[in-house]
Motif scaffolding. Structure first.
Motif, PDB file in Angstrom:
ATOM      1  N   THR A 149       0.910  -1.303  -0.099  1.00 38.18           N
ATOM      2  CA  THR A 149      -0.045   0.063  -0.009  1.00 38.18           C
ATOM      3  C   THR A 149       0.832   1.293   0.236  1.00 38.18           C
ATOM      4  OG1 THR A 149      -1.581   1.205   1.335  1.00 38.18           O
ATOM      5  CG2 THR A 149      -0.281  -0.080   2.450  1.00 38.18           C
ATOM      6  N   GLU A 150       0.471   1.992  -0.576  1.00 42.91           N
ATOM      7  CA  GLU A 150       1.093   3.570  -0.680  1.00 42.91           C
ATOM      8  C   GLU A 150       0.848   4.520   0.276  1.00 42.91           C
ATOM      9  OE1 GLU A 150       0.866   5.392  -4.607  1.00 42.91           O
ATOM     10  OE2 GLU A 150       1.789   3.663  -5.595  1.00 42.91           O
ATOM     11  N   TYR A 151      -0.378   4.155   0.953  1.00 45.48           N
ATOM     12  CA  TYR A 151      -0.878   5.431   1.990  1.00 45.48           C
ATOM     13  C   TYR A 151      -1.224   4.755   3.374  1.00 45.48           C
ATOM     14  CZ  TYR A 151      -1.119   7.878  -2.491  1.00 45.48           C
ATOM     15  OH  TYR A 151      -0.680   8.519  -3.627  1.00 45.48           O
ATOM     16  N   HIS A 152      -1.850   3.720   2.812  1.00 45.91           N
ATOM     17  CA  HIS A 152      -2.619   3.089   4.465  1.00 45.91           C
ATOM     18  C   HIS A 152      -1.784   2.184   5.687  1.00 45.91           C
ATOM     19  CE1 HIS A 152      -5.668   4.195   1.682  1.00 45.91           C
ATOM     20  NE2 HIS A 152      -6.489   4.023   2.696  1.00 45.91           N
ATOM     21  N   TYR A 153      -0.783   3.104   5.885  1.00 42.22           N
ATOM     22  CA  TYR A 153       0.371   2.456   6.686  1.00 42.22           C
ATOM     23  C   TYR A 153      -0.162   2.178   8.161  1.00 42.22           C
ATOM     24  CZ  TYR A 153       4.386   2.985   3.598  1.00 42.22           C
ATOM     25  OH  TYR A 153       5.270   2.996   2.677  1.00 42.22           O
ATOM     26  N   HIS A 154      -1.216   2.927   8.461  1.00 40.41           N
ATOM     27  CA  HIS A 154      -2.091   2.814   9.891  1.00 40.41           C
ATOM     28  C   HIS A 154      -2.504   1.216   9.921  1.00 40.41           C
ATOM     29  CE1 HIS A 154      -5.307   4.052   7.140  1.00 40.41           C
ATOM     30  NE2 HIS A 154      -6.070   3.574   8.131  1.00 40.41           N
ATOM     31  N   TYR A 155      -2.732   0.671   8.708  1.00 39.29           N
ATOM     32  CA  TYR A 155      -3.119  -0.950   8.785  1.00 39.29           C
ATOM     33  C   TYR A 155      -1.940  -1.907   9.214  1.00 39.29           C
ATOM     34  CZ  TYR A 155      -7.834   0.123   6.144  1.00 39.29           C
ATOM     35  OH  TYR A 155      -8.866   0.278   5.946  1.00 39.29           O
ATOM     36  N   ILE A 156      -0.907  -1.453   8.719  1.00 39.13           N
ATOM     37  CA  ILE A 156       0.271  -2.242   9.250  1.00 39.13           C
ATOM     38  C   ILE A 156       0.662  -2.294  10.718  1.00 39.13           C
ATOM     39  CG2 ILE A 156       2.643  -2.737   8.492  1.00 39.13           C
ATOM     40  CD1 ILE A 156       0.668  -2.914   6.256  1.00 39.13           C
TER      41      ILE A 156
END
Length: 269
Positions: free
Chosen positions: A245-252
């Motif tokens: 993902t390019e943006y959704h690092y909060h999922y990680i």
């Protein structure tokens, strides 16, 4: 005036006494510092070592949940050095996994990066392996040998020792393939089994899912922010950056957090 100041001081103290744990945080499981976790790195960087985000998120969530932890990496040369801009091997460079992983260190003493050969299962309550391509290149020969890969000797020893001792093992993104290669009958997740690309992200490494299934593991599909718990074997896994993902690092961030919480829960039993 003096009475007013006294009243305000009492009111301030009353408010502070009701504040949540932003001043002293004991975590969700047990008292702070009672749980000691080993974290195993494979270098520093997504393409040739441990992913920086997964490594840092792991340490953050361990700290937030009241754990002490120590960092380990093999004191050996990594497979190659990747240019993370061009995403191709650099020419003529050769680096040591432990020295590279020491970039995650902060402070002295127990917070220094340690040689993985010195990791003793009797000194820890659980072990966690963050992900990154170092799992497939440095901790194992998966990038060359696929499902028939061999593991670094100390990695294999550590996994077998913790499993034999009934102590939890946490695994992020690619790391489940390490455990599946040497431990029988595991249940893990590495995300989706096929690349269902969306505008939010892709799953480009589904070949690894097929590999762990061929190793005898049972795979359970999960979102990148979820964790799968194998209660029988005390193994907790999360897909995290198996999802690009390019943006959704909060999922990680959330996926690592869920994995850490379950590792902590099982380590206090």
């Amino acid at each position: 005036m003096l009475a007013t100041r006294t009243l305000l001081s009492k009111q301030t103290l009353a408010v502070l006494s009701r504040q949540p744990a932003c001043f002293v945080h004991h975590g969700d499981y047990g008292n702070w510092g009672n749980t000691n976790i080993a974290v195993v790195f494979s270098g520093c960087g997504w393409w040739d070592g441990t992913d920086v985000h997964e490594g840092v998120y792991t340490m953050y969530h361990l700290s937030r949940n009241g754990a002490r932890f120590q960092m380990f990496a093999p004191n050996q040369q990594q497979m190659h050095v990747m240019d993370h801009v061009k995403k191709q091997p650099g020419s003529g460079e050769n680096r040591n996994m432990m020295i590279e992983a020491a970039r995650f260190s902060h402070g002295q003493g127990m917070m220094q990066m340690q040689d993985l050969s010195k990791l003793d299962v009797n000194s820890f309550d659980a072990v966690i392996f963050p992900g990154g391509h170092g799992v497939t290149k440095n901790l194992s020969s998966f990038v060359k040998d696929g499902k028939d890969c061999k593991l670094n000797n100390d990695v294999e020893r550590v996994l077998k020792d913790f499993h034999r001792s009934r102590k939890p093992i946490g695994l992020a993104s690619m790391a489940p393939l390490l455990a599946c290669r040497v431990l029988p009958g595991l249940e893990v997740t590495m995300g989706y089994e096929r690349d269902d690309s969306t505008r939010w992200g892709t799953w480009p490494n589904t070949n690894m899912v097929q590999a762990v299934k061929s190793m005898g593991a049972r795979h359970n599909g999960r979102e990148p922010y979820e964790a799968h718990v194998d209660e029988k074997n005390k193994v907790v896994s999360t897909p995290t950056f198996m999802w690009e993902t390019e943006y959704h690092y909060h999922y990680i961030f959330d996926g690592i957090g869920n994995m850490v919480k379950h590792v902590m829960r099982m380590s206090t039993k």
